[in-house]
Design an enzyme around this catalytic site. Sequence first.
Site, PDB file in Angstrom:
ATOM      1  N   ASN A 432      -2.697  19.314   2.836  1.00  0.00           N
ATOM      2  CA  ASN A 432      -1.452  18.598   3.104  1.00  0.00           C
ATOM      3  C   ASN A 432      -1.728  17.347   3.909  1.00  0.00           C
ATOM      4  OD1 ASN A 432      -1.706  20.745   5.474  1.00  0.00           O
ATOM      5  ND2 ASN A 432      -0.427  19.076   6.254  1.00  0.00           N
ATOM      6  N   CYS A 433      -0.824  16.367   3.761  1.00  0.00           N
ATOM      7  CA  CYS A 433      -0.886  15.163   4.593  1.00  0.00           C
ATOM      8  C   CYS A 433       0.310  15.200   5.534  1.00  0.00           C
ATOM      9  CB  CYS A 433      -0.907  13.904   3.727  1.00  0.00           C
ATOM     10  SG  CYS A 433       0.599  13.659   2.769  1.00  0.00           S
ATOM     11  N   ALA A 434       0.833  14.061   5.925  1.00  0.00           N
ATOM     12  CA  ALA A 434       1.900  14.028   6.925  1.00  0.00           C
ATOM     13  C   ALA A 434       3.209  14.582   6.401  1.00  0.00           C
ATOM     14  CB  ALA A 434       2.108  12.591   7.419  1.00  0.00           C
ATOM     15  N   THR A 435       3.455  14.459   5.095  1.00  0.00           N
ATOM     16  CA  THR A 435       4.748  14.891   4.556  1.00  0.00           C
ATOM     17  C   THR A 435       4.638  15.654   3.241  1.00  0.00           C
ATOM     18  OG1 THR A 435       4.990  12.759   3.407  1.00  0.00           O
ATOM     19  CG2 THR A 435       5.986  12.943   5.598  1.00  0.00           C
ATOM     20  N   ARG A 436       3.430  15.795   2.677  1.00  0.00           N
ATOM     21  CA  ARG A 436       3.304  16.353   1.334  1.00  0.00           C
ATOM     22  C   ARG A 436       2.271  17.466   1.254  1.00  0.00           C
ATOM     23  NH1 ARG A 436       2.024  10.777  -1.606  1.00  0.00           N
ATOM     24  NH2 ARG A 436       1.791  10.038   0.521  1.00  0.00           N
TER      25      ARG A 436
END
Length: 489
Positions: A432-436
Site C-alpha cells: 500500500n501507499c498513502a491512500t491505495r
Amino acid sequence: MYNFLQRLGRSLMLPVAVLPAAAIIIGIANVLKAMNTAPTVAEFIFQCGLAVLEQLGLLFAIGVALGMAKKNDGSVALAAVVGYFVVTSVLKPEKLAGILRIKEDAINIGFDQMNNQNVFVGLLIGLIAAFCYNKFSATELPTALSFFSGKRLVPIMTAFLSVLLSLVLFFVWPFVYDGIVAFGKWIINFGPFGAFLYGVFNRLLIPTGLHHALNAVFWFDLGGINDIAKFQSGDGAIKGITGRYMAGFFPVMMFGVPAAALAMYQTAVSKQKKRVAGLMLAGSISAFFVGVTEPIEFAFMFAAPVLFVIHALLTGLSLFIAALFHWTAGFSFSAGLIDFLLSLVNPVSNYPLMLMVQGIVFFVIYYVVFRAAIQIFNLNTPGRGDEEIADPVADPSESDENSAKPAGKYSAMSAQIIDGLGGKENITTLTNCATRLRLEVDDIEKLNKNQIKQAGAAGVTTSGKHNVQVIIGTHVQQVADEVEKQMES
C-alpha cells in the site's frame, strides 16, 4: 516496466512521509526566531530539524529498498545503508583526490553532491538492495559458509554491487550531473510557465503513480532546484523564487479539490446525496488539512476523465499565478493547512497569505467549472448514472462485544475487498501507499469492481493483466493490515 515504475513511485512515499517531522521542528524553531527569544534554543531546535533534511539520500535509499523488496524486511534496509555509505564515502572529492593523487579543486564539482542528501544515488542503492534481497534472501551457501546464507547474504552482496556502482559513477556521474543541472536550469528559465507545465504533468501522472518521480526533480536535489530543502532550511533560498514549485498547490488542495467535491455532491441524484456526502466530506477534510487529494481525485478521474484534465490544467494555472506574482509557501509532506501554517513563520515565505486569497478564487472557479461540466456533459461522477453508490455491506461484528476493537472496524470491509479481488488465492502480492492498496492478482477476470466499491473503496483501477489498485483513503494502512491478516488466517 509499467509495474516497476509504479512500485518505484509508491516506494518514494515512505521517505517523503518522514519529512513532516522536520517541518514541524523547523517551524517551531522559526517561531522562536521570529519572537527573538532564546536564540540558542531556537538554533538548537532548528539544527535538529535540519538533521532530517540532511539525510534525504539515505532515507530514500532505505525507502526504495523496502518498497521494492518482496517483503518489508530489516535486512534490506541494512543493505541499503551499507551500499549507500560505500558509494558516498569513496566518491567524496577529498577521497577521490587522494586516490587519483591530484588536487581536490580539480575534481568535478558534481562529486560535491556525493553526500547523504543525494537522492539520485539513494534511488540507485535502494534498487540494488531490493534486487539483492529478492535474489539472495533465500540462498543457501555451502556448509563452510552457511553462516552467511539467506538474509545475511543480502547486505554482503549489496556491498559488492555498490563497489561496481561506485566505479560506474566515477566515470558517468560528471556527465549525469551536468545533464540534470542543465535540465533543471532549462525548466527554471521558463519561469512561471515552467511551473505551469510542472503542475499539469504532476496531476496527469497521478493515475500511474509516476508523479512522485517527477516531483523528485523539482522538490529534491536532482537538478539543483531542491525546493523543499532550500525552503525549509533557508540554505541557498531566494525569496519569492524558492517554493514556486510548491506554492501553487495550496490553493488547489485546500480549496480547489474541496470545491470539486462540493460540485459532485450537489449534482448527485437526490437519493444518493447522503452517501456521496460521506465520501466527499472525508476526502475534503483530508485534502484541506493534510493535502491528500487522491480519495476525491480517484472518485472522478476514470468515471469522468474530462474533469481530471480540467483539474490538471487548473493546477498548472495555480502554479503559474503563484510563480508569476512570487507568492511562495512550502511544505514537507503536502500542501495542506498544517504545512501552510508552518510556512507563515518561515522567513523564506513571500506573501503567503495571498495564496489563501487565490485559494478562495480557485474555490469558485473549481465549483463553477466542475458543476457546469458535470451537468452539460452529463458526467458519471459519484452518485450519478453508473457511479451510483450501493448500500454499504453491514458488518456482522457490529453487534458483537468485540466490535469496538480496531480490527473489527475494518473486518467486513477487508473481507469483501478480498472477495471482490477473486479470493485470497487470487492475490499474489499486497502493498500500500498513502491512500491505495496495490496488488497483483493471478486472474484479473475474477475482479468484481462493484463489490469492492460497495465495501467502501473510493475506486478501483487496473493496468495490464495482473495489477490492481484499490483507492481507500488515508486509513489505507489499517485496511491493508486487516486484509493481510485475513489472507494469512
